[in-house]
Design a protein around this motif. Structure first.
Motif, PDB file in Angstrom:
ATOM      1  N   VAL A 117       0.706  -1.343   0.072  1.00 19.44           N
ATOM      2  CA  VAL A 117       0.043   0.017  -0.052  1.00 19.44           C
ATOM      3  C   VAL A 117       1.005   1.408  -0.085  1.00 19.44           C
ATOM      4  O   VAL A 117       0.330   2.457  -0.028  1.00 19.44           O
ATOM      5  N   ASP A 118       2.126   1.314   0.239  1.00 16.86           N
ATOM      6  CA  ASP A 118       3.145   2.221   0.368  1.00 16.86           C
ATOM      7  C   ASP A 118       4.252   2.447  -0.394  1.00 16.86           C
ATOM      8  O   ASP A 118       4.611   2.978  -1.285  1.00 16.86           O
ATOM      9  N   ALA A 119       5.233   1.439   0.302  1.00 13.34           N
ATOM     10  CA  ALA A 119       6.679   1.541  -0.099  1.00 13.34           C
ATOM     11  C   ALA A 119       7.010   1.163  -1.454  1.00 13.34           C
ATOM     12  O   ALA A 119       7.730   2.052  -2.352  1.00 13.34           O
ATOM     13  N   GLY A 164      -1.330   0.675  10.028  1.00 16.13           N
ATOM     14  CA  GLY A 164      -1.085   1.701  10.452  1.00 16.13           C
ATOM     15  C   GLY A 164      -1.066   2.987   9.181  1.00 16.13           C
ATOM     16  O   GLY A 164      -1.791   3.848   9.384  1.00 16.13           O
ATOM     17  N   GLU A 165      -0.650   2.468   8.171  1.00 24.37           N
ATOM     18  CA  GLU A 165      -0.748   3.269   6.801  1.00 24.37           C
ATOM     19  C   GLU A 165      -2.058   3.405   6.344  1.00 24.37           C
ATOM     20  O   GLU A 165      -2.509   4.185   5.761  1.00 24.37           O
ATOM     21  N   VAL A 166      -2.951   1.909   6.366  1.00 25.41           N
ATOM     22  CA  VAL A 166      -3.996   1.810   5.899  1.00 25.41           C
ATOM     23  C   VAL A 166      -5.014   2.875   6.802  1.00 25.41           C
ATOM     24  O   VAL A 166      -5.923   3.378   6.080  1.00 25.41           O
ATOM     25  N   GLY A 218      -0.088  12.243   9.939  1.00 19.69           N
ATOM     26  CA  GLY A 218       0.360  11.472  11.121  1.00 19.69           C
ATOM     27  C   GLY A 218       1.844  11.190  11.303  1.00 19.69           C
ATOM     28  O   GLY A 218       2.262  10.675  12.276  1.00 19.69           O
ATOM     29  N   HIS A 219       2.611  11.583  10.320  1.00 18.72           N
ATOM     30  CA  HIS A 219       3.947  11.310  10.173  1.00 18.72           C
ATOM     31  C   HIS A 219       5.177  12.496  10.854  1.00 18.72           C
ATOM     32  O   HIS A 219       5.863  12.033  11.342  1.00 18.72           O
ATOM     33  N   THR A 220       4.281  13.475  11.283  1.00 21.45           N
ATOM     34  CA  THR A 220       5.226  14.531  11.922  1.00 21.45           C
ATOM     35  C   THR A 220       5.675  14.125  13.273  1.00 21.45           C
ATOM     36  O   THR A 220       6.559  13.931  13.706  1.00 21.45           O
ATOM     37  N   LYS A 234       7.369   0.195  16.020  1.00 22.05           N
ATOM     38  CA  LYS A 234       7.649   0.241  14.415  1.00 22.05           C
ATOM     39  C   LYS A 234       6.973   1.366  13.891  1.00 22.05           C
ATOM     40  O   LYS A 234       6.018   1.965  14.334  1.00 22.05           O
ATOM     41  N   HIS A 235       7.204   1.630  12.514  1.00 26.15           N
ATOM     42  CA  HIS A 235       6.630   2.814  11.795  1.00 26.15           C
ATOM     43  C   HIS A 235       5.381   2.875  11.714  1.00 26.15           C
ATOM     44  O   HIS A 235       4.437   4.016  12.100  1.00 26.15           O
ATOM     45  N   GLY A 236       4.564   1.475  11.647  1.00 25.76           N
ATOM     46  CA  GLY A 236       3.105   1.677  11.470  1.00 25.76           C
ATOM     47  C   GLY A 236       2.479   2.105  12.710  1.00 25.76           C
ATOM     48  O   GLY A 236       1.439   2.650  12.700  1.00 25.76           O
ATOM     49  N   ALA A 238       3.828   3.767  15.214  1.00 23.11           N
ATOM     50  CA  ALA A 238       3.876   5.310  15.373  1.00 23.11           C
ATOM     51  C   ALA A 238       3.068   5.996  14.699  1.00 23.11           C
ATOM     52  O   ALA A 238       2.582   7.288  15.098  1.00 23.11           O
ATOM     53  N   VAL A 239       2.909   5.869  13.529  1.00 23.34           N
ATOM     54  CA  VAL A 239       1.813   6.510  12.564  1.00 23.34           C
ATOM     55  C   VAL A 239       0.401   6.467  13.351  1.00 23.34           C
ATOM     56  O   VAL A 239      -0.075   7.449  13.502  1.00 23.34           O
ATOM     57  N   ALA A 240       0.169   5.449  13.798  1.00 26.94           N
ATOM     58  CA  ALA A 240      -1.179   5.220  14.374  1.00 26.94           C
ATOM     59  C   ALA A 240      -1.467   6.198  15.812  1.00 26.94           C
ATOM     60  O   ALA A 240      -2.150   7.045  15.848  1.00 26.94           O
TER      61      ALA A 240
HETATM   62 MG    MG Z   1       4.918   5.788   6.359  1.00 28.59          MG
END
Ligand code: MG
Ligand code: NAD
Length: 325
Positions: A117-119, A164-166, A218-220, A234-236, A238-240
């Motif tokens: 979905v992202d990378a 998290g990205e979803v 969500g990424h800031t 993990k990134h996802g 942290a995004v949540a």
């Molecule tokens: Mg990301």
């Protein structure tokens, strides 16, 4: 984006055939070698280059090793490099293909939810160098094959990471929000909708001058949290946490109903609270390489499907961080 294909690995032979490559080399890691490489080689033949698993191998030394092997194999610009793996492999494959002989043919077969979905979508490639993704290129692959069956072997924590990205996409687009409300799980339809959404945003703004920045929702906060946790969070996830903070900022500035985001994250089993102090997160945010002159720039939701990219005052940010601690 051209060449985005949804289906199964069985589509590979026809997708590869269309490009008429002189030869095919699959770049993958030791984990995917065990799980899916056999099937892929059975379908398209070719040779394989297997790198060790892990983010720490997304670096120039690995690219140098692969470049060496490609030269030894007689790989040319008319050859096809296929990256089979998660975001680490797809980022590396893209970087290697974009630089080797000024660019070879490239195909990606992402195998994590995050990569699907992202990378693997959007043409950013790179390696870590004195910091995350410090060296890289923009290079669109000839195809991205999203083969849903590859997710069947994905460990639960990697599924959560991708969710998290979803969840981010669900805040950005009403249609995705509706799908998740109906069924909060990883279905082929949901993966497809998220990948298409990112592809569309990127198409409108390939070099990240404007609209692409909404993808930083969500990424800031997420980047600061990852840093402060020494990348143990993990990134996802942290995004949540970052989505929840952005939702609270939206509540204060636009009357957004932050409860909508909280419900979404709960339905996915994602965290809604972060473990740090507001002050230390703000300090870390101002140091981020993407923070222009230390400003606190946020993607702020006004409603599902409607966001603003803007500088937010420190008091508002701190308040949101305190409410989500
Ligand atoms: Mg990301
Ligand atoms: P990853 O590639 O490290 O994969 C996570 C783990 O899952 C690895 O151990 C991997 O071997 C394993 N794995 C992969 N597919 C599997 C499968 N089908 N079954 C079982 N195990 C499997 O991590 P990721 O989360 O996929 O990607 C993170 C990377 O992506 C980071 O380096 C990040 O910078 C990059 N990224 C790039 C972009 C971009 O636009 N280029 C966007 C987001 C993230």
């Amino acid at each position: 984006m051209e060449g985005l294909i949804f289906g199964s690995l069985e589509e590979l032979p026809s997708v590869v055939e269309k490009l008429r490559p002189h030869r095919v080399v699959i770049l993958t890691n030791t984990t995917l070698e065990r799980l899916w490489l056999g099937k892929v080689m059975e379908l398209v033949g070719g040779e394989a280059i297997v790198i060790p698993d892990g983010e720490e191998h997304k670096r120039l030394e690995t690219a140098v090793n692969v470049w060496n092997m490609l030269v030894d194999m007689g790989f040319t610009r008319r050859s096809l490099l296929v990256g089979l793996g998660g975001g680490v492999v797809t980022d590396l494959a893209g970087f290697i293909a974009s630089t080797y002989m000024r660019g070879t043919m490239l195909g990606l077969v992402p195998t994590t939810l995050l990569a699907q979905v992202d990378a693997a979508i959007g043409g950013k490639t790179g390696v870590n160098f004195r910091g995350k993704n410090m060296i890289g290129t923009f290079y669109l692959p000839d195809f991205v094959l999203i083969a849903h069956e590859t997710l069947s072997t994905l460990p639960g924590e990697e599924v959560l990471n991708g969710l998290g990205e979803v969840a981010k996409y669900a805040v950005l687009k009403g249609k995705i929000y509706g799908m998740v409300r109906k069924f909060p799980g990883m279905t082929p339809e949901l993966v497809r909708e998220c990948a298409l959404f990112k592809a569309k945003v990127v198409e409108e703004d390939f070099m990240e001058a404007g609209k692409r920045r909404i993808l930083n929702l969500g990424h800031t906060t997420a980047h600061a949290i990852e840093k402060l946790s020494d990348y143990r969070i993990k990134h996802g996830l942290a995004v949540a946490m970052g989505l929840m903070v952005a939702a609270k900022v939206g509540e204060h500035l636009y009357g957004f109903d932050a409860g909508k985001v909280e419900e979404l994250l709960n339905a996915f089993g994602l965290p809604t609270r972060h473990p740090f102090e507001a002050g230390e997160i703000v300090r870390e945010m101002r140091l981020d390489k993407k923070a222009w002159r230390g400003r606190l720039v946020f993607v702020v939701p006004e409603d599902i499907g409607k966001v603003h990219v803007e500088e937010v005052g420190e008091e508002v940010v701190k308040r949101a961080l305190e409410e989500t601690a």
